[in-house]
Design a protein around this motif. Sequence first.
Motif, PDB file in Angstrom:
ATOM      1  N   ALA A  74      18.129  89.809  39.443  1.00  0.00           N
ATOM      2  CA  ALA A  74      18.809  91.082  39.698  1.00  0.00           C
ATOM      3  C   ALA A  74      19.784  90.931  40.858  1.00  0.00           C
ATOM      4  CB  ALA A  74      17.771  92.165  40.009  1.00  0.00           C
ATOM      5  N   ILE A 116       7.754  87.872  39.297  1.00  0.00           N
ATOM      6  CA  ILE A 116       8.364  88.996  40.026  1.00  0.00           C
ATOM      7  C   ILE A 116       9.537  88.501  40.873  1.00  0.00           C
ATOM      8  CG2 ILE A 116       7.958  90.706  41.855  1.00  0.00           C
ATOM      9  CD1 ILE A 116       5.060  90.916  40.721  1.00  0.00           C
ATOM     10  N   LEU A 171      12.513  87.648  38.678  1.00  0.00           N
ATOM     11  CA  LEU A 171      13.191  88.871  38.218  1.00  0.00           C
ATOM     12  C   LEU A 171      14.034  89.468  39.334  1.00  0.00           C
ATOM     13  CD1 LEU A 171      10.367  90.587  36.135  1.00  0.00           C
ATOM     14  CD2 LEU A 171      12.524  89.708  35.270  1.00  0.00           C
ATOM     15  N   GLY A 172      13.476  89.466  40.546  1.00  0.00           N
ATOM     16  CA  GLY A 172      14.201  90.001  41.694  1.00  0.00           C
ATOM     17  C   GLY A 172      15.458  89.188  41.989  1.00  0.00           C
ATOM     18  N   ASN A 173      15.326  87.869  41.974  1.00  0.00           N
ATOM     19  CA  ASN A 173      16.481  86.995  42.220  1.00  0.00           C
ATOM     20  C   ASN A 173      17.535  87.149  41.139  1.00  0.00           C
ATOM     21  OD1 ASN A 173      15.515  85.897  44.570  1.00  0.00           O
ATOM     22  ND2 ASN A 173      14.562  84.135  43.600  1.00  0.00           N
TER      23      ASN A 173
END
Lengths: 172, 173
Positions: free
Chosen positions: B107, B100, B103-105
């Motif tokens: 984005a 997670i 994925l956040g980084n």
Amino acid sequence: MKKGICLIIAATIALGLSAQRSLDFASKFMQKYKDSTFVTCITVSPKMMEQIAKRTEQNKKEETGHIIQVISKLKSARIITADNHCNDCYRTAESLLKRNRQRFGHSQSYNSEHAHGTFYTRKNKKGSIIELVMLHEDKKTDRLTIVNLTGNIDNEFMDGLIKAFGERGLKP
Amino acid sequence: MDYKYIEQLLERYWQCETSVEEEEILRTFFSQKEVPAMFLRYRDLFVYEQKAKTEKPLGDDFDAKIMAIIEKETPVKARTITLRNRFMPLFKAAAVVAIIVTLGNAAQLSTSHEQNDEEINYSDYKDTYKDPATAYDKVHNALELVSEGFSMANVSDTTATQNITEDISNINK
């Protein structure tokens, strides 16, 4: 199956949070002083700014003609004032701007007998100034004022500012 | 010797017409050591019945023996839980969090190149004043302050430039 769905939802939330729209400087500054009683923030939203522009347009007089030019360039305005611990607030604001070097670039500073201050600007990819932050500390009244303007702060804006408040050799 | 009576009893036995006493007579007859040859084939039938009768019934301790077998504790096989198995749920949770965060980084990185082009989030803006006239006054004052600030900044720049120029000319002298 349930675990997979939960994972996908969590990842989507994380992505969404990461890809959020940015906050302006005043919002970030007020996050630090949200519980304080000596810091106040006046907000003029884009909608209100439109109403002001319409109003000044309707009440068009010679002396406000240049103001219309200036206001038409603005999207929003936030004015923060601190009547206490001004020096600390000034330093906090400046460090916040310096920490976000990627976003805010230093423009000009001034230091006179009764006041000192600084300007920071945020530019877009095209090089246009889209956000202007001014820190102003009045030494006599011991009052800090932060002006955070967003919009299209271009030569036309500066031109209008000069004409509205007098030609004093202003440079953007 | 005449075994007519025995034959009659046997006939009645096959017809299931014998009484208990008559069957006892037949059993006694076939229990003898010497049984006539013509009746030998029937001997096992009546002797088996006799044997079954003489067999010892279940003793008093039969119940106790059975209960002891039932209640006997079966040995529990010891399962060795390795350190890896103990930490496996933690590793799984950490892997999920890492995915997670990655994925956040990713984005964030993809949007960071366009950071300056980001639209400002105006959704949280709440107007302090409902009256445009009051709001206009505040904006006007702010713009005036900005104008003054620029003016002071330019004066400072000019003064600084003049000072530098004077210093340079003094050095050259």
